[in-house]
Write a protein that holds these residues in place. Structure first.
Motif, PDB file in Angstrom:
ATOM      1  N   TRP A  47       0.993  -1.214   0.029  1.00 19.42           N
ATOM      2  CA  TRP A  47      -0.174   0.181  -0.175  1.00 19.42           C
ATOM      3  C   TRP A  47       0.760   1.353  -0.037  1.00 19.42           C
ATOM      4  O   TRP A  47       0.593   2.107  -0.847  1.00 19.42           O
ATOM      5  N   LEU A  48       1.795   1.244   0.951  1.00 17.14           N
ATOM      6  CA  LEU A  48       2.771   2.330   0.897  1.00 17.14           C
ATOM      7  C   LEU A  48       3.628   2.626  -0.424  1.00 17.14           C
ATOM      8  O   LEU A  48       3.524   3.748  -0.619  1.00 17.14           O
ATOM      9  N   PHE A  49       4.024   1.592  -0.899  1.00 12.49           N
ATOM     10  CA  PHE A  49       4.861   1.461  -2.303  1.00 12.49           C
ATOM     11  C   PHE A  49       3.911   2.119  -3.391  1.00 12.49           C
ATOM     12  O   PHE A  49       4.452   2.953  -4.119  1.00 12.49           O
ATOM     13  N   LEU A  50       2.591   1.683  -3.346  1.00 13.40           N
ATOM     14  CA  LEU A  50       1.677   2.262  -4.491  1.00 13.40           C
ATOM     15  C   LEU A  50       1.386   3.620  -4.227  1.00 13.40           C
ATOM     16  O   LEU A  50       1.314   4.468  -5.359  1.00 13.40           O
ATOM     17  N   LEU A  51       1.143   4.099  -2.950  1.00 13.74           N
ATOM     18  CA  LEU A  51       1.066   5.465  -2.637  1.00 13.74           C
ATOM     19  C   LEU A  51       2.135   6.438  -3.107  1.00 13.74           C
ATOM     20  O   LEU A  51       2.169   7.544  -3.817  1.00 13.74           O
ATOM     21  N   LEU A  52       3.474   6.042  -2.872  1.00  7.78           N
ATOM     22  CA  LEU A  52       4.799   6.494  -3.177  1.00  7.78           C
ATOM     23  C   LEU A  52       4.666   6.824  -4.688  1.00  7.78           C
ATOM     24  O   LEU A  52       5.361   7.561  -5.402  1.00  7.78           O
ATOM     25  N   LEU A  53       4.492   5.636  -5.546  1.00 11.71           N
ATOM     26  CA  LEU A  53       4.397   5.477  -6.865  1.00 11.71           C
ATOM     27  C   LEU A  53       3.624   6.535  -7.412  1.00 11.71           C
ATOM     28  O   LEU A  53       3.927   7.303  -8.565  1.00 11.71           O
ATOM     29  N   LEU A  59       2.501   9.250  -6.117  1.00 13.66           N
ATOM     30  CA  LEU A  59       2.973  10.545  -5.512  1.00 13.66           C
ATOM     31  C   LEU A  59       4.237  11.197  -6.667  1.00 13.66           C
ATOM     32  O   LEU A  59       4.131  11.957  -7.198  1.00 13.66           O
ATOM     33  N   PHE A  60       5.176   9.953  -6.970  1.00 11.17           N
ATOM     34  CA  PHE A  60       6.098  10.373  -7.418  1.00 11.17           C
ATOM     35  C   PHE A  60       5.887  10.764  -9.085  1.00 11.17           C
ATOM     36  O   PHE A  60       6.248  11.568  -9.512  1.00 11.17           O
ATOM     37  N   PHE A  61       4.849   9.641  -9.865  1.00  5.55           N
ATOM     38  CA  PHE A  61       4.672  10.035 -11.034  1.00  5.55           C
ATOM     39  C   PHE A  61       3.678  10.964 -11.219  1.00  5.55           C
ATOM     40  O   PHE A  61       3.811  11.840 -12.254  1.00  5.55           O
ATOM     41  N   SER A  62       3.070  11.424 -10.305  1.00  6.19           N
ATOM     42  CA  SER A  62       2.080  12.724 -10.307  1.00  6.19           C
ATOM     43  C   SER A  62       2.875  13.962 -10.324  1.00  6.19           C
ATOM     44  O   SER A  62       2.790  15.020 -10.979  1.00  6.19           O
ATOM     45  N   GLY A  96       3.496   4.893 -15.773  1.00  9.43           N
ATOM     46  CA  GLY A  96       4.160   5.879 -15.303  1.00  9.43           C
ATOM     47  C   GLY A  96       5.728   6.139 -15.870  1.00  9.43           C
ATOM     48  O   GLY A  96       6.152   7.257 -16.256  1.00  9.43           O
ATOM     49  N   LEU A  97       6.364   5.097 -16.041  1.00 15.95           N
ATOM     50  CA  LEU A  97       7.733   5.119 -16.811  1.00 15.95           C
ATOM     51  C   LEU A  97       7.475   5.504 -18.317  1.00 15.95           C
ATOM     52  O   LEU A  97       8.477   6.249 -18.763  1.00 15.95           O
ATOM     53  N   VAL A  98       6.395   5.271 -19.022  1.00 15.86           N
ATOM     54  CA  VAL A  98       6.182   5.713 -20.536  1.00 15.86           C
ATOM     55  C   VAL A  98       5.895   7.134 -20.460  1.00 15.86           C
ATOM     56  O   VAL A  98       6.426   7.954 -21.112  1.00 15.86           O
TER      57      VAL A  98
END
Length: 362
Positions: free
Chosen positions: A26-32, A34-37, A327-329
C-alpha cells in the motif's frame, strides 16, 4: 521479572516493522502515485488513471484466479495460453455463427462466449485431475498444460496467426463505456451522444469501460468467495496444512479441482474480453500476462508456500505493476526498464515477506 519487562519492550520495537511489512505494498503504491504525479505531466488526470485501470483489467482477471491457486500452495503456469486458446475459440466460433443464426450478432455473440468459456475451462479440469487426483506436482502439471493449450491455440487459429473478427459491432462492445458525458448534452448511457452543431468532440468524457466493469464484478465476486464462504476457508486450509485439512474432512481433491477450473475460467473470461476489445483471437494473447498475474499475487502479499493472500492484496499488486508501466512511459523512460522495475519489485516483495515472517516469529 526483567525478562517479563523485556518481552513487551521487544514487541513495541517490532510493531512498526510489523506494520511496514504487512502494508508495504500500500505504501509503495502511494509513493509511486506521488512520484509519477510530480514528474509525469498528465499522469494523475482522470483519463490516464482510467486508462491504467482499463489496461490492467485482463491481467487482474488472471491474477484473481492465480490468487486462489497460490493460496492453496499451487501455481498455474497454463493461464496465459488458456486465455489465448479461449480467445481463438471465441473468434473462430463467432465467425462461424454470424450470418447462420437468426438475430445475427445478438444470438451468435452470447453463444460463442458460452462455448469459449466452456472450452477454456477444460485445461483447468485436466490440471485439477492431475494435481488433485493423481498427485502430479502443480508446476509440472500446469507446465505441461501450458504447452498443450499453446499448441491447441495455434492449431485452431490455423498456424498461429490471429483470427480476425470482421463482424460490425464487436469492437464497439469491447471498447464501449457505461457512461458518457458532454457539457453540451449532459450524460448518456451505453453509447456516445449525438453532439449538437458547434459542440467540440474532444470535450466528450467516457466513463467506466466495459472490460473494467467486468473486472470489477469479478473482483467483488472473488473477494466474497475467498473471504466469506466455506470455499475460501477450505482454500486457506489446503494451503496452510493440507494433511490437517484432509484429516478434518475437507475434500482436498475436489477442492483442488474447483480451484484450477476457476483459474482457467477467469483466464477464459480474459480471452473473451480480448476478442471483444481487439476484434481478433490471438493464441499468444495471454502469454505476456502470465508472469504479471503471478507477480501481482506475490507483490500483494501472498506466499508461494500457501496459506496466505487476499484479493485486495492482489488488486494492489496489479495496480503497482500497471502504474509502473504507465508512469515510466509518461516520464519518457525506455520501455525495457519496465521489466527491470517489475522484477526488482518482485524481489522486494519476497524480501518483505521474509522480513514479516521473522518479525512475527520473534
Amino acid at each position: 521479572m526483567v525478562q517479563q519487562l523485556a518481552l513487551p519492550a521487544a514487541r513495541v520495537k517490532s510493531r512498526p516493522l510489523e506494520i511496514v511489512s504487512r502494508f508495504w505494498s500500500w505504501l509503495f503504491l502511494l509513493l509511486l502515485l506521488l512520484f509519477f504525479s510530480l514528474t509525469g505531466p498528465g499522469f494523475f488526470s482522470f483519463l490516464n488513471l482510467q486508462s491504467i485501470a482499463n489496461d490492467m483489467a485482463l491481467a487482474l482477471l488472471m491474477s484473481l484466479g492465480q490468487t486462489f491457486v497460490i493460496i492453496a500452495a499451487g501455481i498455474d503456469l497454463s493461464t496465459g495460453f488458456t486465455m489465448g486458446f479461449a480467445a481463438v475459440i471465441e473468434a473462430v466460433v463467432l465467425n462461424a455463427l454470424v450470418g447462420r443464426l437468426p438475430l445475427g450478432l445478438g444470438l451468435a455473440l452470447p453463444l460463442s462466449i458460452l462455448i469459449a468459456l466452456g472450452v477454456g475451462t477444460l485445461p483447468g479440469l485436466v490440471n485439477g485431475i492431475l494435481i488433485g487426483r493423481l498427485r502430479v506436482p502443480p508446476f509440472i502439471a500446469t507446465l505441461g498444460m501450458y504447452g498443450i493449450a499453446r499448441g491447441l491455440g495455434f492449431i485452431f487459429s490455423g498456424g498461429g496467426q490471429p483470427v480476425s473478427v470482421q463482424t460490425p459491432g464487436v469492437g464497439d462492445i469491447g471498447n464501449g463505456y457505461l457512461l458518457y458525458y458532454h457539457p453540451a448534452v449532459g450524460f448518456s448511457w451505453l453509447h456516445a451522444p449525438l453532439l449538437p452543431p458547434g459542440a467540440r468532440p474532444r470535450d466528450l468524457i467516457s466513463i467506466l469501460p466495459f472490460p473494467l466493469i467486468v473486472a470489477i464484478v469479478a473482483f467483488l465476486l472473488c473477494y466474497w468467495l475467498l473471504s466469506r464462504t466455506r470455499f475460501g476457508r477450505h482454500t486457506y486450509a489446503l494451503g496452510g496444512a493440507p494433511e490437517a485439512a484432509r484429516r478434518a474432512g475437507i475434500p482436498v481433491a475436489r477442492q483442488t479441482l474447483k480451484l484450477y477450473m476457476l483459474s482457467a475460467f477467469l483466464a477464459s473470461v480474459a480471452g473473451v474480453l480480448y476478442v471483444l476489445r481487439f476484434t481478433n483471437g490471438d493464441a499468444n494473447a495471454g502469454d505476456p500476462l502470465l508472469l504479471d498475474s503471478i507477480a501481482a499475487v506475490v507483490i500483494g502479499g501472498a506466499s508461494l508456500f500457501g496459506g496466505e493472500g487476499t484479493m485486495v492484496g492482489t488488486l494492489i499488486g496489479t495496480l503497482i505493476i500497471y502504474v509502473i508501466q504507465n508512469g515510466l512511459v509518461i516520464i519518457g523512460i525506455d520501455p525495457y526498464w519496465q521489466f527491470v522495475a517489475i522484477g526488482a519489485v518482485i524481489i522486494l516483495a519476497v524480501l518483505m515477506d521474509q522480513a514479516k515472517a521473522r518479525v512475527l516469529n520473534r
